[in-house]
Motif scaffolding. Structure first.
Motif, short mmCIF file in Angstrom:
data_model
loop_
_atom_site.label_atom_id
_atom_site.label_comp_id
_atom_site.label_asym_id
_atom_site.label_seq_id
_atom_site.Cartn_x
_atom_site.Cartn_y
_atom_site.Cartn_z
N PHE A 64 0.83 -1.20 0.00
CA PHE A 64 0.00 0.00 0.00
C PHE A 64 0.87 1.26 0.00
O PHE A 64 0.65 2.17 -0.81
CB PHE A 64 -0.90 -0.01 1.24
CG PHE A 64 -1.79 1.19 1.37
CD1 PHE A 64 -3.03 1.22 0.77
CD2 PHE A 64 -1.38 2.31 2.09
CE1 PHE A 64 -3.86 2.33 0.88
CE2 PHE A 64 -2.19 3.42 2.21
CZ PHE A 64 -3.43 3.43 1.60
N ASP A 65 1.86 1.31 0.89
CA ASP A 65 2.68 2.51 1.02
C ASP A 65 3.44 2.80 -0.27
O ASP A 65 3.51 3.95 -0.72
CB ASP A 65 3.67 2.35 2.18
CG ASP A 65 2.97 2.33 3.53
OD1 ASP A 65 1.76 2.60 3.58
OD2 ASP A 65 3.64 2.02 4.54
N ILE A 66 4.04 1.76 -0.86
CA ILE A 66 4.79 1.96 -2.09
C ILE A 66 3.87 2.37 -3.24
O ILE A 66 4.18 3.25 -4.03
CB ILE A 66 5.57 0.67 -2.45
CG1 ILE A 66 6.63 0.38 -1.39
CG2 ILE A 66 6.22 0.79 -3.83
CD1 ILE A 66 7.29 -0.97 -1.54
N GLY A 67 2.70 1.73 -3.31
CA GLY A 67 1.76 2.03 -4.38
C GLY A 67 1.18 3.42 -4.30
O GLY A 67 1.04 4.11 -5.32
N LEU A 74 -4.07 5.43 -11.12
CA LEU A 74 -4.96 5.01 -10.04
C LEU A 74 -6.05 4.06 -10.51
O LEU A 74 -6.89 3.66 -9.70
CB LEU A 74 -5.59 6.24 -9.37
CG LEU A 74 -4.66 7.01 -8.43
CD1 LEU A 74 -5.34 8.27 -7.91
CD2 LEU A 74 -4.21 6.13 -7.26
N LEU A 75 -6.05 3.67 -11.78
CA LEU A 75 -6.98 2.64 -12.21
C LEU A 75 -6.70 1.38 -11.38
O LEU A 75 -5.56 0.90 -11.34
CB LEU A 75 -6.82 2.34 -13.70
CG LEU A 75 -7.27 3.45 -14.65
CD1 LEU A 75 -6.92 3.07 -16.10
CD2 LEU A 75 -8.77 3.71 -14.53
N LEU A 100 -0.60 -1.44 -11.97
CA LEU A 100 -0.69 0.01 -11.82
C LEU A 100 -0.72 0.36 -10.34
O LEU A 100 -0.98 -0.48 -9.48
CB LEU A 100 -1.95 0.54 -12.51
CG LEU A 100 -2.01 0.41 -14.04
CD1 LEU A 100 -3.35 0.94 -14.54
CD2 LEU A 100 -0.87 1.16 -14.70
N ASP A 101 -0.45 1.63 -10.04
CA ASP A 101 -0.48 2.07 -8.64
C ASP A 101 -1.82 1.75 -7.99
O ASP A 101 -1.89 1.29 -6.84
CB ASP A 101 -0.20 3.57 -8.55
CG ASP A 101 1.17 3.93 -9.08
OD1 ASP A 101 2.03 3.04 -9.15
OD2 ASP A 101 1.38 5.11 -9.42
N ILE A 115 -5.25 -2.18 -22.54
CA ILE A 115 -4.16 -2.25 -21.57
C ILE A 115 -4.66 -2.81 -20.25
O ILE A 115 -4.03 -3.69 -19.63
CB ILE A 115 -3.53 -0.86 -21.37
CG1 ILE A 115 -2.80 -0.42 -22.64
CG2 ILE A 115 -2.57 -0.87 -20.18
CD1 ILE A 115 -2.20 0.96 -22.54
N ALA A 116 -5.82 -2.32 -19.79
CA ALA A 116 -6.39 -2.80 -18.52
C ALA A 116 -6.73 -4.27 -18.59
O ALA A 116 -6.59 -5.01 -17.61
CB ALA A 116 -7.62 -1.97 -18.16
#
Length: 390
Positions: free
Chosen positions: A197-200, A285-286, A291-292, A343-344
């Protein structure tokens, strides 16, 4: 390569320390420093990983279970026989930067040039020589600043949680934006959901703060005058920007315009640099895959995040279809969202990062994650840009 005594001749965990999760038959020390523990697991994989990963980490290694091709000579014929054996492959960890990161430097230098070139386009400056590129420096600083802060947010939190990660790789593209963004390469396993979570979330938060700062500065800069020959040219194209709610709010709060009634005046390119930051924040943020947003939702929802990720391509394809059929817009936005839908779809198929330890997050992080996704929605605009003739 060399075969050594598995009891004494390496600096990894001893075979006895791996019991009862993994029963070791022999250990091979590779020339590149890897350790290969041949043997077999005696417990379920996830349990074995939770038991052995911290042990190897204490000794300075990242470990994974793999199937290794092993060539042995037949004792009678002397012919080499290839066999597949299960093994724990331990690679030396190096959290810091090892040597001079020439690839990162070269890609950054190239991206500086392409964003400077893009900046000259936004300032309507001709490029007759290398020094003419300096005219685009405000735009280049805005874009690279937002992207760099975003990726350094990831890097700093990776170092904080002792996870291997590369320095940012900037991606140069000679377009009116100048870059496809920047990425860092995660080279180590994520210890737990807190670290994931923190890294993302560190990148979007850091990049968003930088984008807000750049937007405020850009809104207070003088507009750029469009040269008459460009304004009256039949071959010129017009780029209409769709501003997200967050950027519109900043313009309202500062009392500065985003658009001018005079067609010969356009907003400072620095504002467009901030727009790029907001747009990239939304895309990152998707809640899908690597992705993050995928990291954040995996940390928040656990395995249920895969159900959420499966909906993302459907939403993007649906948005593309709606804009194409019902909205009075050109092809740019539908094609853009259809492209991101593909891509998603690929990211959802690959799946999210899985931490070693999978305990739920605390309430503060859950609240921060929800707030970050809500702010990400404010960075969204259904029609980011339209390219038309003047």
């Amino acid at each position: 390569m060399s075969i050594r005594d598995p009891e004494t001749d390496h600096d990894g965990p001893s075979p006895e320390a791996l019991l009862p999760a993994f029963r070791t038959e022999d250990v091979e020390v590779k020339e590149d420093g890897r350790l290969v523990y041949y043997g077999r697991p005696t417990v379920e994989y996830r349990r074995m990983e939770r038991e052995l990963w911290p042990l190897f980490r204490e000794h300075g290694y990242e470990v994974r279970l793999d199937v290794v091709n092993d060539a042995e000579k037949d004792p009678i014929t002397g012919v080499a026989i290839n066999t597949e054996r299960q093994a724990l492959v331990a690679e030396p960890r190096n959290v810091g930067v090892d040597g001079i990161p020439w690839t990162n430097i070269a890609m950054l230098a190239a991206t500086v040039l392409t964003t400077l070139y893009a900046g000259t386009i936004w300032y309507y400056e001709p490029v007759n020589g290398p020094l003419d590129l300096l005219a685009g420096w405000p735009f280049a600083v805005a874009v690279l600043g937002v992207l760099g802060v975003h990726e350094l947010g990831h890097y700093v939190l990776s170092r904080y949680h002792d996870v291997q990660a590369s320095l940012p790789y900037f991606i140069p593209v000679p377009t009116f934006i100048g870059t496809f963004g920047a990425v860092i390469k995660m080279e180590g396993r994520i210890p737990d959901r807190k670290a994931l979570f923190d890294i993302g979330i560190a990148g979007p938060i850091a990049g968003l703060i930088a984008a807000v700062g750049v937007a405020i500065v850009g809104l207070h800069l003088d507009p750029v005058a469009v040269p008459p020959d460009v304004l009256n040219s039949e071959n010129a194209i017009q780029l209409e920007i769709g501003y997200p709610l967050l950027l519109q709010f900043l313009a309202w709060a500062t009392g500065q315009p985003l658009e001018y009634s005079d067609p010969s005046l356009v907003t400072s390119p620095v504002v467009f640099g901030a727009w790029i930051g907001f747009f990239i924040t939304f895309l990152n943020l998707l809640p899908v895959g690597q992705l993050d947003g995928g990291h954040i939702i995996r940390a928040m929802a656990g395995d249920r995040s895969e159900t959420i990720a499966a909906l993302v391509p459907m939403v993007l394809f649906g948005l593309a279809g709606y804009l194409y059929i019902f909205a009075n817009v050109g092809f740019n936005a539908p094609v853009l969202w259809a492209f991101w839908g593909l891509i998603a779809l690929g990211l959802a198929y690959v799946g999210p990062a899985t931490p070693v330890f999978d305990e739920p997050l605390d309430r503060k992080r859950m609240a921060l994650g929800i707030l970050t996704f809500l702010v990400g929605v404010l960075c969204f605009t259904p029609v980011p840009f339209e390219i038309t003739g003047i």
